[in-house]
Design an enzyme around this catalytic site. Sequence first.
Site, PDB file in Angstrom:
ATOM      1  CG  ASN A  72     -71.321 -47.167  22.108  1.00  9.08           C
ATOM      2  OD1 ASN A  72     -71.669 -46.369  22.966  1.00  9.08           O
ATOM      3  ND2 ASN A  72     -71.740 -47.087  20.858  1.00  9.08           N
ATOM      4  NE  ARG A 203     -78.635 -40.259  23.641  1.00  6.05           N
ATOM      5  CZ  ARG A 203     -77.792 -40.545  22.660  1.00  6.05           C
ATOM      6  NH1 ARG A 203     -76.592 -40.000  22.644  1.00  6.05           N
ATOM      7  NH2 ARG A 203     -78.137 -41.370  21.684  1.00  6.05           N
TER       8      ARG A 203
END
Length: 316
Positions: A72, A203
């Site tokens: 990010n 994930r």
Amino acid sequence: MKRSTVTAALALSMLLSVPAVIMQPLTTVMAADASGTTASLSDVLKNQQADGGWRKDYSETSGEWSKSTIDNKATYSEIRRLATEYQKTKDSKYSTAAIKGINFLINMQYANGGFPQVYQSSGYHKHITYNDNAMVNVLILLDEIANKKGDFSFIDSTLAAKSKQAVDKGVDCILNTQVTVSGKLTAWGQQHDSSTLKPAGARIYEVPSLTAQESVNIVKFLKTRTSTTKIAAAIKGAEDWFKAVQIKGIRVEKTSNDVVVISDPSVTTPIWARFYEIGTNKPIFVGRDGVVKYKLSDIDQERRTGYAWYGNWPSK
């Protein structure tokens, strides 16, 4: 690991560019940028870690996210901001911190040229990370440093040479991680195992696959390199794959509480799925149960509305 490094303005322009084809809530394509993108420069200096990098969220004090990362926009954003401030002020505290950050990125790089999401981490955080364009954005920064471009004119020749070597290793990693299927070069995964170089999962709803989104910026970066036989083949292989897996005749629309795929033969503007099954090139969708499905409607509503499953990323 949150989705996308695009700014709100860019995200909005992407959505508005094909309003009849894809209408998704901004929450599915936007991400919370790392603290260092907006923190005061005094906080940037205070939050530089001993290894030279920065955390994604300055408030994290334990666990994986308390470690230095490139997720990010973390770390490379701080380096850019510090270099800019040094050029404005000529205060050496900013150049010193920037140089320490650059050396961190060089130390973070694997011998095979890849960059993990989180430094000295575990689980999927240690995979070579193309997700959210993390590794590519680092390579773009290091390339500017190697060439002493813009705000990086103060970099000495030794560090510039190290940065160039890091970029060259990164290009080798990109070429070595491109997935070959039946003898044909295709695209890349969101992340790749740091040892085998094969696409890896992150994930539970991010399984090993080919990604249309991150592969676009990989190709764009390769196009900035001096062409070689391998680079040219990699670009062609990926662009051929983009053409092969484009989807026409559907609309992806947001309702009041859902995202739905509607068959519409009149739609001729192509879109792409975020993920494709390796070997079959079928679009895949995965909910929080971790089970691969072939229709968006077959996964749970929370994941349908909370992730960018379709986009027009390769169109340009």
